[in-house]
Design a protein around this motif. Structure first.
Motif, PDB file in Angstrom:
ATOM      1  N   ASP A  57       0.507 -10.935   9.491  1.00  0.00           N
ATOM      2  CA  ASP A  57       0.071  -9.584   9.113  1.00  0.00           C
ATOM      3  C   ASP A  57       1.220  -8.597   9.241  1.00  0.00           C
ATOM      4  OD1 ASP A  57      -2.469 -10.102   8.958  1.00  0.00           O
ATOM      5  OD2 ASP A  57      -3.046  -9.546  10.788  1.00  0.00           O
ATOM      6  N   ASP A  59       3.165  -6.180   6.425  1.00  0.00           N
ATOM      7  CA  ASP A  59       3.506  -4.688   6.642  1.00  0.00           C
ATOM      8  C   ASP A  59       5.082  -4.517   6.364  1.00  0.00           C
ATOM      9  OD1 ASP A  59       1.177  -4.316   8.070  1.00  0.00           O
ATOM     10  OD2 ASP A  59       1.918  -4.371  10.055  1.00  0.00           O
ATOM     11  N   GLU A  82      -2.475  -9.045   0.174  1.00  0.00           N
ATOM     12  CA  GLU A  82      -1.391 -10.165   0.084  1.00  0.00           C
ATOM     13  C   GLU A  82      -0.572  -9.862  -1.101  1.00  0.00           C
ATOM     14  OE1 GLU A  82      -3.219 -13.638   1.459  1.00  0.00           O
ATOM     15  OE2 GLU A  82      -2.076 -13.535   3.296  1.00  0.00           O
TER      16      GLU A  82
END
Lengths: 329, 228
Positions: B52, B56, B83
């Protein structure tokens, strides 16, 4: 002696073509590099061999070791490397900071130079570099042709503040989802990326569809509508360039009220009434079209207020005559 | 119908079709990721370990792909929500040569410059029920020969061609690319799922039945001299 600034528009087109050409060329150069790295020229199929040969012909006069030296220029206008100098779009920094909820300074440094230029020149990126502008302006020319052919091209005026809303919502959604969503709706990033996908990897991504939609939007809703009303990057550049130091200004003594500048301005600004604002992308089309050289770049932190009718126009002459009559009376 | 009406209608039809495809595009963007086998979607070298956090940090500029000499870096395009535009490596197509250029060129913290022996892309696992040397004492050694990290990452059982993965494996995937067995008995599994972490925690090496100095490079011995 007419001002040299009317040639800036040609220079701008050269710049746009160069940037777009580089975005097309770089993936081919990368393919060439990978073929060199593989040391297997004899095993390449005919089409790849053609790429190899043409790129070799292009680069051979300048480079001794193309496999390493071609790494000097990499990336797109979204983020890239220019002779060891990493440069990024300010929107990338904003989006990434919003997505990860923290500031990563090495990345923030890469946007320092673009931000500095924006503070001085305003939305110069939109007019002079953005690869999407290249296509949008061609699209706008197509719109003009279509209108001449009698097809309905809509030119609505929306609220110019819409793009700040898009920027804000994009940042909030980026932070909520934990992904840089702004990259998916920002045409220059999309174009750089998709050109690379298509040429070097094969197959379009989702961004192409989105970009085609914006072209249709420009034709059917508002002239250059995406840049003016929806582009989050344009919003950021507008905010940064609000108090820019170099801006186009009207010299009222030379103006003859012909209003060509208003017609040619794709952003729908009003140079005739000194209404440039933060939206102006320094495209210099109005300077190029002005017959009396009334429009020029000036060093100023704020726009001049409405200066009234141009001194060479008949409106101003009428006013003068009226005031003379009043004085005589 | 005159030409003007015809052109008007064509344009309108194109416009309507375009606008109608917008929800489709949005749905494709927001749709959950197509369930691909995890071992065909391994992270890049130097990528942040938390997936994750990697998403970011990645701004989707594609520079990592543009500098990759073997062109092994692929991008999520239409296959999944947040994604989209982020990179991955599919070792079945092409493995990573650990040249380190992507880490060097990444503008953000998504890829951190890491020494190649500390890269954590995953770890190889061998299915001993399908690998030639393990099944029928076949002669292979393709994975050993291609491995850029040598005996730190993969060794044979002494006197055989049976490959055994070591803790030094970083999961570059070259062995998967080269493996001649069609069912691909070797695959890269997620680093966090692997036993490697366990061994690191307890500070031990996984068992190899011999000392390293006894291990011979299999290609050094002429094939006709091999005795099992």
């Amino acid at each position: 002696m007419r001002t040299w600034q009317r040639h800036l528009n040609k220079l701008r087109w050269i710049s746009l073509c160069l940037v777009f050409g580089m975005l097309v060329l770089l993936p081919f150069l990368h393919l060439y590099q990978t073929y060199i790295a593989a040391h297997a020229y004899d095993l390449l199929p005919a089409n790849e061999r053609q790429i190899y040969d043409s790129m070799e012909k292009l680069t051979a006069p300048f480079l001794s070791n193309p496999e390493k030296q071609l790494d000097a220029i990499k990336g797109t206008t979204w983020s890239g490397t220019l002779f060891g100098l990493k440069l990024s779009d300010p929107l990338a920094a904003v989006g990434q900071a919003a997505a990860s909820m923290k500031v990563y300074w090495p990345f923030m440094l890469t946007v320092a130079i673009p931000i500095l230029f924006t503070l001085v020149f305003g939305r110069f990126f939109c007019g002079w570099i953005c690869p999407a502008t290249f296509l949008y302006e061609l699209n706008d020319n197509l719109g003009t042709l279509m209108r001449k052919a009698g097809l309905p091209i809509t030119q609505r005026r929306l609220d110019g503040r819409l793009k700040y809303l898009v920027l804000g919502i994009g940042m909030v959604l980026s932070a909520a989802m934990g992904a840089v969503l702004l990259a998916a709706v920002y045409p220059p990033a999309i174009i750089g990326r998709e050109l690379y996908y298509v040429i070097a990897i094969g197959g379009f991504g989702g961004g192409t569809l989105f970009f085609l939609m914006t072209l249709v939007f420009d034709l059917m809703v508002a002239r250059r509508g995406f840049c003016r009303y929806l582009c989050p990057g344009g919003a950021l550049y507008s905010l940064l360039g609000r108090y820019r130091l170099v801006r186009i200004q009207r010299d009222v003594a030379n103006c003859n009220d012909c209003a060509k500048c208003n017609v040619v301005c794709q952003f729908g600004l009003d140079p005739l009434r000194d209404n440039f604002g933060q939206e102006c992308n320094n495209c210099t089309a109005c300077i190029a079209v002005c017959p009396t050289d009334a429009l020029k770049f000036e060093l100023k932190a704020k726009d001049a207020p409405n200066q009234g009718p141009g001194h060479l126009g008949h409106q101003y002459r009428k006013q003068q005559q009226k005031s003379e009559i009043a004085e005589a009376a | 119908m005159d030409r003007r009406t015809f052109m008007t209608r064509i344009t309108a039809a194109a416009g309507i079709a375009g606008f109608c495809s917008l929800p489709f595009a949005v749905a494709r963007l927001l749709a959950p990721r197509v369930a691909e086998a995890a071992e065909t979607r391994i992270p890049l070298p130097g990528a942040l370990e938390n997936h994750d956090k990697f998403i970011d940090a990645c701004i989707g500029c594609g520079v990592c792909g543009e500098v990759c000499p073997p062109r092994c870096i692929r991008f999520h395009t239409n296959d999944g929500g947040k994604e989209a535009n982020t990179p991955y490596i599919n070792p079945v197509e092409k493995g990573c040569t650990l040249c380190g250029l992507c880490m060097e060129f990444c503008p953000t913290e998504a890829l951190v410059v890491t020494p190649i022996r500390e890269v954590k892309m995953g770890i190889a696992q061998i299915d001993r029920a399908a690998c030639y040397p393990w099944v029928d004492r076949g002669v292979c050694g393709a994975c050993l020969n291609i491995c850029p990290l040598g005996t730190d990452a993969i060794r044979t059982e002494p006197g055989t061609f049976r490959p055994v993965i070591q803790t030094g494996c970083v999961g570059c995937g070259l062995c998967v690319e080269i493996c001649p067995e069609p069912s691909l008995p070797i695959k890269i599994v997620d680093y966090s799922l692997s036993t490697k972490k366990y061994f690191e925690k307890i500070g031990e090496q996984p068992e190899v039945k011999s000392e390293p100095e006894q291990v011979e490079a299999p290609q050094a011995t002429p094939a006709y001299q091999l005795k099992y």
